[in-house]
Design a protein around this motif. Structure first.
Motif, short mmCIF file in Angstrom:
data_model
loop_
_atom_site.label_atom_id
_atom_site.label_comp_id
_atom_site.label_asym_id
_atom_site.label_seq_id
_atom_site.Cartn_x
_atom_site.Cartn_y
_atom_site.Cartn_z
N ALA A 149 13.98 -15.32 46.23
CA ALA A 149 14.37 -16.56 45.55
C ALA A 149 14.57 -17.68 46.57
O ALA A 149 14.19 -18.83 46.35
CB ALA A 149 15.64 -16.34 44.74
N LYS A 150 15.20 -17.33 47.72
CA LYS A 150 15.42 -18.35 48.76
C LYS A 150 14.09 -18.84 49.34
O LYS A 150 13.86 -20.03 49.51
CB LYS A 150 16.30 -17.76 49.86
N ASP A 151 13.21 -17.88 49.69
CA ASP A 151 11.92 -18.26 50.26
C ASP A 151 11.11 -19.10 49.28
O ASP A 151 10.45 -20.07 49.66
CB ASP A 151 11.13 -17.01 50.66
N ASN A 152 11.18 -18.71 48.00
CA ASN A 152 10.44 -19.42 46.98
C ASN A 152 10.96 -20.84 46.82
O ASN A 152 10.20 -21.78 46.62
CB ASN A 152 10.55 -18.66 45.66
N GLY A 153 12.28 -20.98 46.93
CA GLY A 153 12.89 -22.29 46.75
C GLY A 153 12.53 -23.28 47.84
O GLY A 153 12.59 -24.49 47.63
N LYS A 154 12.12 -22.77 49.02
CA LYS A 154 11.76 -23.67 50.12
C LYS A 154 10.60 -24.58 49.75
O LYS A 154 10.47 -25.68 50.25
CB LYS A 154 11.38 -22.85 51.36
N TYR A 155 9.73 -24.09 48.90
CA TYR A 155 8.53 -24.84 48.54
C TYR A 155 8.68 -25.55 47.20
O TYR A 155 7.70 -26.00 46.62
CB TYR A 155 7.33 -23.89 48.52
N GLY A 156 9.90 -25.60 46.69
CA GLY A 156 10.17 -26.33 45.47
C GLY A 156 9.70 -25.65 44.21
O GLY A 156 9.69 -26.26 43.14
N ARG A 157 9.30 -24.37 44.31
CA ARG A 157 8.78 -23.71 43.11
C ARG A 157 9.89 -23.18 42.22
O ARG A 157 9.71 -23.02 41.04
CB ARG A 157 7.83 -22.57 43.53
N ARG A 158 11.02 -22.84 42.80
CA ARG A 158 12.19 -22.43 42.04
C ARG A 158 11.89 -21.31 41.05
O ARG A 158 12.20 -21.42 39.87
CB ARG A 158 12.79 -23.63 41.31
N LYS A 159 11.28 -20.27 41.53
CA LYS A 159 11.05 -19.10 40.70
C LYS A 159 12.25 -18.18 40.85
O LYS A 159 12.81 -18.04 41.93
CB LYS A 159 9.76 -18.38 41.13
N HIS A 160 12.64 -17.55 39.77
CA HIS A 160 13.83 -16.69 39.77
C HIS A 160 13.42 -15.24 39.52
O HIS A 160 12.51 -14.97 38.73
CB HIS A 160 14.83 -17.18 38.73
N PHE A 161 14.11 -14.33 40.19
CA PHE A 161 13.72 -12.93 40.18
C PHE A 161 14.88 -12.06 39.66
O PHE A 161 15.72 -11.61 40.44
CB PHE A 161 13.31 -12.47 41.59
N PRO A 162 14.98 -11.87 38.34
CA PRO A 162 16.06 -11.04 37.81
C PRO A 162 15.93 -9.58 38.26
O PRO A 162 14.83 -9.07 38.47
CB PRO A 162 15.89 -11.16 36.29
N ILE A 163 17.07 -8.94 38.42
CA ILE A 163 17.10 -7.53 38.82
C ILE A 163 16.97 -6.64 37.60
O ILE A 163 16.48 -5.52 37.69
CB ILE A 163 18.41 -7.23 39.59
N SER A 164 17.43 -7.13 36.45
CA SER A 164 17.37 -6.35 35.22
C SER A 164 16.85 -7.23 34.09
O SER A 164 17.16 -8.42 34.02
CB SER A 164 18.77 -5.83 34.85
N LEU A 165 16.03 -6.64 33.22
CA LEU A 165 15.47 -7.36 32.07
C LEU A 165 15.76 -6.59 30.80
O LEU A 165 15.49 -5.39 30.70
CB LEU A 165 13.95 -7.52 32.24
#
Length: 552
Positions: A149-165
């Protein structure tokens, strides 16, 4: 307000004092906005009763667990280590001891085993999967999902990775599961989120921006979020399908396969998969094999909810007489008793609501064509007793937990017995008493034999005309094995036992893969039991930790 905020959130951002935080406008204003939007008190969050006068009889419900190396069941919540946060929230929820499905499901999930659980409605299935999943998330921490999530946020994409669905078929059920998740994640760093169709997607995306570890979703909206690049399932270690038999029918199956098999979710055997429902037809069990590995089948008998807690009545009513008969029933029940009236069509729901309104009854309706705001408002008015009569289509048949529904009326009987089981399960929940009345006529011939079997099994009064009709229909009905589905007091049997001609396993044994989930050992909890209620801890005592997994 500050004291309430500090008590709720445990500590202020960046661990600064109140005055320094308050004077920093750039930090304090967004925090206050978020707090005002999400603020709740423990009394609000944990309000509501959870058991009725017949709850003690739940111990008499038969349970079957089949599969290789079934973990032994528990008799109390203290028999399994779920951590201080979960145990504290169990106490706040006033749960004194586990229901049968919780006794067996919690140790199975804690043992990292896949599970297919068939349990009666109103039996505590939601807590049966949320408690052990949250316990494991607290223990393992976010691991790789946080870094992604942190790495993704660097590029402004703001993708979120839930642990449980957790996937649910209806918006109302998704919201209900989300509310339960809020309870059990109280005063922890875990953030549950919910996404569902019919609501403002922008607001849901903004809610995700605050972090998401446990996601509750309806399939359509989740696919939309994934295609927009807002949600990634790369690190989803826990997958739950609630009302799984409906989730896997032909209507939802393509979306489920899109989510589980055609994206980045870990494969079965790597992730842990759980399915829960009150009915599991054989064909659905066969289909479910695609998503499960070495699973345990848990069958919890419907003794508590169908034989002693719900009185089932079937009456012959011609189509032209249904409305007048309904008025008689409502008059006998009393205007203040919560009554749920099921109809087959959306048009029929609107028409019946108008009719009852003209007759002077405070009523509302819910169906798929109503906006999400209208649906939520209708449920709120029904729950509060402002409109004690709710006319509904099948959208309200599954999973909805509404306290003190005294009477369920099948104005139109459904076409299959599974739907009937779910409908009447809206009353008589968790030890409370209920009444279910069904209007029957020539249009309902296809359900005759299955309905008779249900009534006989539950030791209910069977009209003589229904027995005669069942005999007449038996020789010309293909039946597809439906009448055997509920034999022996269970909503389903493990089809593997029938195929194998024996049992593949039973109670006892502490096997299981014990497969490690993604992530490190840093947990969401920590500290002593007393510490996670203090103002210097947010779900645990982090005072001695130099760097937590948030990077602070």
């Amino acid at each position: 307000g500050w004291n309430t905020a500090k008590e709720t959130y445990g500590s202020f951002p960046n661990n600064r004092g109140k005055s320094a935080f308050f004077n920093d406008r750039a930090t304090s204003v967004p925090f206050l906005i978020r707090f005002c939007k999400s603020s709740f008190s423990p009394s609000e969050l944990f309000a509501g009763s959870n058991t009725g006068i017949n709850f003690e009889k739940y111990d008499d419900i038969p349970v079957e667990a089949t599969g290789q190396n079934c973990p032994h069941h528990i008799d109390s919540f203290q028999d399994v280590d779920m951590g201080e946060i979960v145990m504290g929230n169990i106490a706040l929820s006033r749960y004194t001891r586990p229901t049968p499905v919780q006794k067996y499901a919690i140790p199975i999930v804690k043992s990292k085993r896949d599970l297919m659980a068939c349990a009666q409605t109103g039996s505590g299935k939601t807590a049966a999967f949320l408690l052990p999943i949250l316990s494991q998330i607290y223990n393992d921490g976010p691991g790789e999902a946080l870094n992604a999530a942190k790495d993704n946020g660097k590029y402004g994409r703001r993708k979120h990775f839930p642990i449980s669905l957790v996937l649910a078929p209806t918006r109302e059920l998704a919201l209900q599961i989300y509310d339960e998740a809020r309870k059990f994640s109280y005063r922890s760093r875990v953030r549950p989120c919910v996404v569902y169709g019919g609501a403002d997607i922008g607001q849901q995306i903004r809610d995700l921006e605050r972090g998401c570890h446990l996601l509750v979703a309806t399939p359509g909206r989740l696919v939309d979020m994934m295609e927009r690049g807002k949600i990634g399932l790369d690190f989803c270690n826990y997958l739950v399908l609630d009302e799984a038999d409906r989730m896997l029918d032909m209507g939802f199956e393509p979306q489920i396969r899109r989510i589980v098999e055609q994206d980045t979710m870990p494969h079965k055997g790597i992730r842990q998969t759980m399915m829960f429902s009150a009915t599991f037809p054989k064909e659905i069990q066969i289909l479910a094999r695609d998503f499960l590995e070495e699973y345990i089948f848990l069958a919890v008998g419907r003794v508590g909810s169908t034989s002693e807690n719900i009185t089932q009545k079937v009456v012959w009513v011609e189509e032209s007489d249904k409305r007048s008969f309904l008025l008689d029933l409502l008059s006998a029940t009393g205007k203040d008793s919560l009554t749920l009236v099921f109809v087959e069509t959306k048009k029929g729901a609107d028409a019946l609501e108008d009719f009852l309104y003209r007759e002077g009854y405070a009523c509302t309706s819910i169906h798929g064509d109503r906006s999400q705001r209208d649906r939520e408002e209708a449920l709120s008015q029904f729950r509060s007793g402002k409109c004690p009569i709710l006319v509904a289509t099948a959208v309200a048949a599954r999973g909805l937990d509404i306290s003190n529904v005294k009477h369920v009326i099948n104005f139109d009987l459904p076409s299959d017995i599974e739907e009937y089981v779910h409908r009447i399960g809206r009353t008589g929940r968790v030890g409370n008493l209920g009444l279910a009345t069904s209007f029957f006529n020539d249009k309902n011939g296809n359900i005759t034999k299955d309905l008779l079997d249900i009534l006989v099994e539950a030791k209910q009064e069977v009209p003589s005309w229904l027995e005669s009709l069942a005999y007449e229909h038996q020789h010309k009905s293909s039946n597809r094995g439906r009448s055997k589905r509920f034999s022996g007091g269970f909503g389903a049997r493990d089809y593997r036992q029938t195929a194998a001609g024996g049992t593949a396993g039973g109670f006892g044994g502490r096997g299981g893969r014990n497969q490690a989930a993604h992530g490190g050992t840093r947990g969401f909890g920590g500290g002593g039991f007393g510490n996670f209620y203090t103002t210097d801890a947010y779900g645990g005592n982090y005072a001695h930790s130099q760097v937590d997994w948030w990077g602070n």
